[in-house]
Design an enzyme around this catalytic site. Sequence first.
Site, mmCIF file in Angstrom:
data_model
loop_
_atom_site.group_PDB
_atom_site.id
_atom_site.type_symbol
_atom_site.label_atom_id
_atom_site.label_comp_id
_atom_site.label_asym_id
_atom_site.label_seq_id
_atom_site.Cartn_x
_atom_site.Cartn_y
_atom_site.Cartn_z
ATOM 1 N N CYS A 117 -0.968 -3.088 4.641
ATOM 2 C CA CYS A 117 -0.217 -4.075 3.857
ATOM 3 C C CYS A 117 0.843 -3.366 3.007
ATOM 4 O O CYS A 117 0.492 -2.669 2.050
ATOM 5 C CB CYS A 117 -1.229 -4.827 2.995
ATOM 6 S SG CYS A 117 -0.560 -5.704 1.579
ATOM 7 N N GLY B 87 2.869 -4.429 0.737
ATOM 8 C CA GLY B 87 2.794 -4.821 -0.672
ATOM 9 C C GLY B 87 1.658 -4.140 -1.407
ATOM 10 O O GLY B 87 1.774 -3.806 -2.594
ATOM 11 N N CYS B 88 0.551 -3.933 -0.706
ATOM 12 C CA CYS B 88 -0.603 -3.246 -1.294
ATOM 13 C C CYS B 88 -0.245 -1.798 -1.617
ATOM 14 O O CYS B 88 -0.582 -1.283 -2.693
ATOM 15 C CB CYS B 88 -1.792 -3.276 -0.333
ATOM 16 S SG CYS B 88 -2.327 -4.926 0.158
ATOM 17 N N VAL B 89 0.428 -1.164 -0.689
ATOM 18 C CA VAL B 89 0.845 0.224 -0.867
ATOM 19 C C VAL B 89 1.843 0.315 -2.025
ATOM 20 O O VAL B 89 1.754 1.206 -2.872
ATOM 21 C CB VAL B 89 1.451 0.787 0.439
ATOM 22 C CG1 VAL B 89 2.031 2.171 0.222
ATOM 23 C CG2 VAL B 89 0.406 0.789 1.555
ATOM 24 N N THR C 25 0.043 0.041 -5.585
ATOM 25 C CA THR C 25 -1.017 1.001 -5.907
ATOM 26 C C THR C 25 -0.609 2.016 -6.981
ATOM 27 O O THR C 25 -1.391 2.263 -7.907
ATOM 28 C CB THR C 25 -1.518 1.709 -4.636
ATOM 29 O OG1 THR C 25 -2.101 0.730 -3.777
ATOM 30 C CG2 THR C 25 -2.537 2.784 -4.947
#
Length: 177
Positions: free
Chosen positions: A76, A78-80, A83
């Site tokens: 994902c 957006g997740c990266v 973070t």
Amino acid sequence: MKSYRRTIQIVIFLAVVLLGGYAIGNAVFSDNGSGGLPKIGSKPPDFALLGMDGKTHRLSDYKGKPLIINFWGTFCPGCVYETPDLQSKYAAQDGKQFEIVGINLGEDDLTISNFVQNYKVSYDILKDEDRTVEREYGLRSYPTTFFINPDGKIEDIFIGPMQQKDLDARLSRLLKT
């Protein structure tokens, strides 16, 4: 005979449309635990997940402290993206004011470990291997982040990648309660 066949086709078509509409409407507008995200002000669903540290972590382990639950995956973008901001906020307060739990969405240990090392993630990373917790929380998009107040109730839910200002605003509200 041709007229009779046409009537049957129309009846079957209408039945399929009605059943399909009902199924879609029920899935989209359902208000049960599996049909949508838990609501702001409610208690989040409990979980017991294995962490990357080899221990089982439960929601109750974080009771009494503000908590951020972030559902993520390396697949994902957006997740990266978010973070580093989550890690930066967590490291700045060293787990004293609030906790962060990252719940990975079904990836293997090697993939998760490489990501955690690459981004120097120091908050708890848990594995939702069969994605049961994901379903219980009603996730439809990644990342999704829940902000839980010290009373154990959902203060806010953010769907999508957070920018620094989004995280700051929610964290500020969370720490005031």
